[in-house]
Design a protein around this motif. Sequence first.
Motif, PDB file in Angstrom:
ATOM      1  N   LEU A   1     -17.614  23.036  33.315  1.00 54.16           N
ATOM      2  CA  LEU A   1     -16.380  23.323  34.055  1.00 54.16           C
ATOM      3  C   LEU A   1     -15.875  24.742  33.785  1.00 54.16           C
ATOM      4  CD1 LEU A   1     -14.387  19.974  33.736  1.00 54.16           C
ATOM      5  CD2 LEU A   1     -15.513  20.910  35.767  1.00 54.16           C
ATOM      6  N   THR A   2     -15.955  25.182  32.549  1.00 54.07           N
ATOM      7  CA  THR A   2     -15.469  26.526  32.251  1.00 54.07           C
ATOM      8  C   THR A   2     -16.404  27.601  32.787  1.00 54.07           C
ATOM      9  OG1 THR A   2     -16.391  26.399  30.021  1.00 54.07           O
ATOM     10  CG2 THR A   2     -14.031  25.943  30.267  1.00 54.07           C
ATOM     11  N   ALA A   3     -17.695  27.319  32.866  1.00 50.06           N
ATOM     12  CA  ALA A   3     -18.605  28.289  33.496  1.00 50.06           C
ATOM     13  C   ALA A   3     -18.167  28.522  34.937  1.00 50.06           C
ATOM     14  CB  ALA A   3     -20.048  27.779  33.452  1.00 50.06           C
ATOM     15  N   PHE A   4     -17.832  27.444  35.627  1.00 48.80           N
ATOM     16  CA  PHE A   4     -17.347  27.552  37.002  1.00 48.80           C
ATOM     17  C   PHE A   4     -15.980  28.232  37.043  1.00 48.80           C
ATOM     18  CE2 PHE A   4     -14.892  25.724  40.546  1.00 48.80           C
ATOM     19  CZ  PHE A   4     -15.652  26.205  41.603  1.00 48.80           C
TER      20      PHE A   4
ATOM     21  N   ASP B   1      -7.549  43.388  35.747  1.00 52.73           N
ATOM     22  CA  ASP B   1      -8.032  44.728  35.469  1.00 52.73           C
ATOM     23  C   ASP B   1      -9.555  44.667  35.608  1.00 52.73           C
ATOM     24  OD1 ASP B   1      -9.026  46.521  32.876  1.00 52.73           O
ATOM     25  OD2 ASP B   1      -7.308  47.390  33.932  1.00 52.73           O
ATOM     26  N   PRO B   2     -10.225  45.778  35.941  1.00 48.75           N
ATOM     27  CA  PRO B   2     -11.694  45.727  36.061  1.00 48.75           C
ATOM     28  C   PRO B   2     -12.386  45.196  34.803  1.00 48.75           C
ATOM     29  CG  PRO B   2     -10.885  47.808  36.922  1.00 48.75           C
ATOM     30  CD  PRO B   2      -9.701  47.099  36.314  1.00 48.75           C
ATOM     31  N   ARG B   3     -11.821  45.489  33.632  1.00 48.90           N
ATOM     32  CA  ARG B   3     -12.430  44.999  32.392  1.00 48.90           C
ATOM     33  C   ARG B   3     -12.308  43.487  32.273  1.00 48.90           C
ATOM     34  NH1 ARG B   3      -9.213  49.756  29.633  1.00 48.90           N
ATOM     35  NH2 ARG B   3      -7.817  48.909  31.181  1.00 48.90           N
ATOM     36  N   ASP B   4     -11.255  42.924  32.878  1.00 50.36           N
ATOM     37  CA  ASP B   4     -11.105  41.469  32.880  1.00 50.36           C
ATOM     38  C   ASP B   4     -12.215  40.812  33.690  1.00 50.36           C
ATOM     39  OD1 ASP B   4      -8.807  41.657  31.351  1.00 50.36           O
ATOM     40  OD2 ASP B   4      -7.470  41.610  33.091  1.00 50.36           O
ATOM     41  N   SER B   5     -12.607  41.462  34.797  1.00 47.55           N
ATOM     42  CA  SER B   5     -13.718  40.926  35.601  1.00 47.55           C
ATOM     43  C   SER B   5     -14.965  40.800  34.752  1.00 47.55           C
ATOM     44  CB  SER B   5     -14.018  41.835  36.799  1.00 47.55           C
ATOM     45  OG  SER B   5     -12.928  41.909  37.656  1.00 47.55           O
ATOM     46  N   PHE B   6     -15.218  41.823  33.946  1.00 50.87           N
ATOM     47  CA  PHE B   6     -16.378  41.785  33.057  1.00 50.87           C
ATOM     48  C   PHE B   6     -16.242  40.666  32.025  1.00 50.87           C
ATOM     49  CE2 PHE B   6     -18.524  43.037  29.126  1.00 50.87           C
ATOM     50  CZ  PHE B   6     -19.829  43.122  29.585  1.00 50.87           C
ATOM     51  N   LEU B   7     -15.052  40.539  31.429  1.00 51.96           N
ATOM     52  CA  LEU B   7     -14.810  39.475  30.444  1.00 51.96           C
ATOM     53  C   LEU B   7     -15.049  38.104  31.066  1.00 51.96           C
ATOM     54  CD1 LEU B   7     -13.717  38.398  27.689  1.00 51.96           C
ATOM     55  CD2 LEU B   7     -11.449  38.430  28.764  1.00 51.96           C
ATOM     56  N   TYR B   8     -14.468  37.861  32.233  1.00 53.23           N
ATOM     57  CA  TYR B   8     -14.613  36.552  32.873  1.00 53.23           C
ATOM     58  C   TYR B   8     -16.065  36.294  33.284  1.00 53.23           C
ATOM     59  CZ  TYR B   8      -9.513  36.709  33.146  1.00 53.23           C
ATOM     60  OH  TYR B   8      -8.181  36.798  32.855  1.00 53.23           O
ATOM     61  N   GLY B   9     -16.751  37.329  33.755  1.00 54.82           N
ATOM     62  CA  GLY B   9     -18.164  37.173  34.108  1.00 54.82           C
ATOM     63  C   GLY B   9     -19.013  36.856  32.882  1.00 54.82           C
ATOM     64  N   ALA B  10     -18.726  37.545  31.774  1.00 59.16           N
ATOM     65  CA  ALA B  10     -19.469  37.285  30.531  1.00 59.16           C
ATOM     66  C   ALA B  10     -19.187  35.873  30.010  1.00 59.16           C
ATOM     67  CB  ALA B  10     -19.098  38.324  29.477  1.00 59.16           C
ATOM     68  N   LEU B  11     -17.924  35.451  30.066  1.00 58.45           N
ATOM     69  CA  LEU B  11     -17.588  34.087  29.626  1.00 58.45           C
ATOM     70  C   LEU B  11     -18.248  33.045  30.522  1.00 58.45           C
ATOM     71  CD1 LEU B  11     -13.825  34.506  28.691  1.00 58.45           C
ATOM     72  CD2 LEU B  11     -15.699  33.931  27.136  1.00 58.45           C
ATOM     73  N   SER B  12     -18.318  33.328  31.812  1.00 59.10           N
ATOM     74  CA  SER B  12     -18.987  32.406  32.729  1.00 59.10           C
ATOM     75  C   SER B  12     -20.474  32.276  32.395  1.00 59.10           C
ATOM     76  CB  SER B  12     -18.808  32.883  34.174  1.00 59.10           C
ATOM     77  OG  SER B  12     -19.496  32.031  35.062  1.00 59.10           O
TER      78      SER B  12
END
Length: 160
Positions: free
Chosen positions: A90-93, A117-128
């Motif tokens: 669920l968190t990956a999604f 922020d653009p860095r947040d996109s990277f954080l969320y993508g990495a966490l996914s």
Amino acid sequence: MSDSARAAAGPERLRSRAGRGLLTVEGLLIGVLGGVALASSMGYARFDADGMPMLGLKVTPPHAALLLVAGALALLACLGHRSALIFSALTAFGWAVLAVICTLKVADHAPGVLGFDPRDSFLYGALSAYNLVTSLLLTLAVVKARRSEEHTSELQSHHD
């Protein structure tokens, strides 16, 4: 359980423990990051609408709370095999959805409540991606364990 069944279950147990260990590490890291950011934001005098700088990210109080809650839930989820698998899937999604929303908000120059922020996109993508790998590892452990159990029960039924 026979010796062959124990030997077959060994890699599955290792995969399951590794998957839950990955979830524990994630829970500790993002939970501590969220907690420290939330505590800091309450005492930070120069807090902008788009967030305060922390470890290369711009963190708003709602963003910090999200990280803190996700970290706490990850730690709770790693207590069981099934809960760890469900949570990581669920968190990956969820993190992937946040990465897309964040990217769209950044493109529109509208940071929103979470201070995208653009860095947040990277954080969320990495966490996914991290949670996707964790959920695949846990799924593999469950599938292999079930196959091993089925094989063991078939062998026992042939001996009877």
